[in-house]
Design an enzyme around this catalytic site. Sequence first.
Site, PDB file in Angstrom:
ATOM      1  N   HIS A  52     -26.560 -44.463 -37.210  1.00 24.47           N
ATOM      2  CA  HIS A  52     -26.374 -45.118 -38.515  1.00 24.47           C
ATOM      3  C   HIS A  52     -26.865 -44.135 -39.578  1.00 24.47           C
ATOM      4  O   HIS A  52     -27.986 -44.224 -40.074  1.00 24.47           O
ATOM      5  CB  HIS A  52     -27.173 -46.425 -38.590  1.00 24.47           C
ATOM      6  CG  HIS A  52     -27.211 -46.982 -39.991  1.00 24.47           C
ATOM      7  ND1 HIS A  52     -26.098 -47.443 -40.644  1.00 24.47           N
ATOM      8  CD2 HIS A  52     -28.228 -47.110 -40.883  1.00 24.47           C
ATOM      9  CE1 HIS A  52     -26.422 -47.833 -41.860  1.00 24.47           C
ATOM     10  NE2 HIS A  52     -27.710 -47.636 -42.034  1.00 24.47           N
ATOM     11  N   ASP A  64     -21.905 -50.579 -40.990  1.00 26.02           N
ATOM     12  CA  ASP A  64     -20.904 -49.505 -41.071  1.00 26.02           C
ATOM     13  C   ASP A  64     -19.547 -50.016 -40.565  1.00 26.02           C
ATOM     14  O   ASP A  64     -18.500 -49.710 -41.132  1.00 26.02           O
ATOM     15  CB  ASP A  64     -21.371 -48.312 -40.230  1.00 26.02           C
ATOM     16  CG  ASP A  64     -22.814 -47.973 -40.533  1.00 26.02           C
ATOM     17  OD1 ASP A  64     -23.080 -47.460 -41.630  1.00 26.02           O
ATOM     18  OD2 ASP A  64     -23.692 -48.270 -39.699  1.00 26.02           O
TER      19      ASP A  64
END
Length: 325
Positions: free
Chosen positions: A187, A159
């Site tokens: 996440h 990410d």
Amino acid sequence: MKKPVNVAITGAAGQIGYALAFRVASGAMLGPDQPINLHLLEITPALNALQGVVMELNDCAFPTLNKIVATDDAKVAFKDCDVALLVGARPRGPGMERKDLLLANAQIFSAQGKALDAVANRNVRVLVVGNPANTNALIAQRNAPGLNPRNFTAMVRLDHNRALSQLAEKTGSHSTQIKKAIIWGNHSATQYPDLHHTLVDGKQALSLVDQKWYAETFIPVVQQRGAAIIKARGQSSAASAASAAIDHIRDWVLGTPEGDWVSMAVPSDGSYGIPEGVIYGYPVTCKDGDYQIVQGLQINDFSRQRMDATHKELLEEKDGVKELI
Ligand code: NAD
Ligand code: LMR
């Protein structure tokens, strides 16, 4: 000649495992002078495919690859391992949320936590990639009371890298010119990609882009990037996930560059109002093989709200697996 480091990879015949094993073996993770013993774990039906991966690894004749162990027994794979990359788990398909994987995958991480506890190096560094990664890391940690609890981490580096790339594209810069991005929390689609402290070529990122783009384009694009890749490829991201796993362990072991930090999901310790008890994405610096959560950042209301929302989701996930922790 350095002593070989034992690196375990679970799900080694899967998509990510296939991308990861070769880069670890080639020295991309721990450096060109560090011999590696690769310990590859798969489920029994995938052992044939794993044998093919072993044949290809041998055919690369990597100077850094010392030895390969390929097995379906977690206690063999984790024996004396120094780094454990827990990748093996079911990925989500089109239309699934990460939450749908929770129960399917939780059992795997409870068994693997126990196996690590029984046989791994007492200071093993664990990175959980298999989703839902943060909660799986918590399950593994709670099932391994003999190991250092700080060393159970989950991957938000993909990410983080996605955030660098989106911002680089928007500002016409290169990802190497961007410093101090942050992924807070889970996440998942509730993660909070924070640009309030981020610099592009030394300038405040948020002075270079408008707030509307930040709130309505950048944040959702980074949050939903995994789903966009599943939609495009019909399979979840693999090479970029493997690359982020390499980045996570390399920076943890070898250190983060001066003047920058990275995002790692680590056990919360009360920093930034997130109480102990979850594995939460934070900005960290790494030195001498250890990480420290960056302290003292100002958090405004916009950020607070999003940091709390992703924490709330982690508490809900934790509640869903309470019998395993
Ligand atoms: P895949 O299905 O291609 O491979 C998974 C492999 O794990 C398979 O070969 C399977 O046989 C093996 N496996 C299953 N149970 C196992 C067990 N108990 N022990 C050892 N091996 C086992 O999946 P993939 O695309 O490689 O993805 C793996 C996981 O990583 C998924 O959960 C996916 O959602 C996740 N993922 C996480 C991130 C992240 O940023 N954290 C990014 C991408 C994918
Ligand atoms: C990703 O972020 O690409 C992975 O976690 C796969 C997924 O399910 O989104």
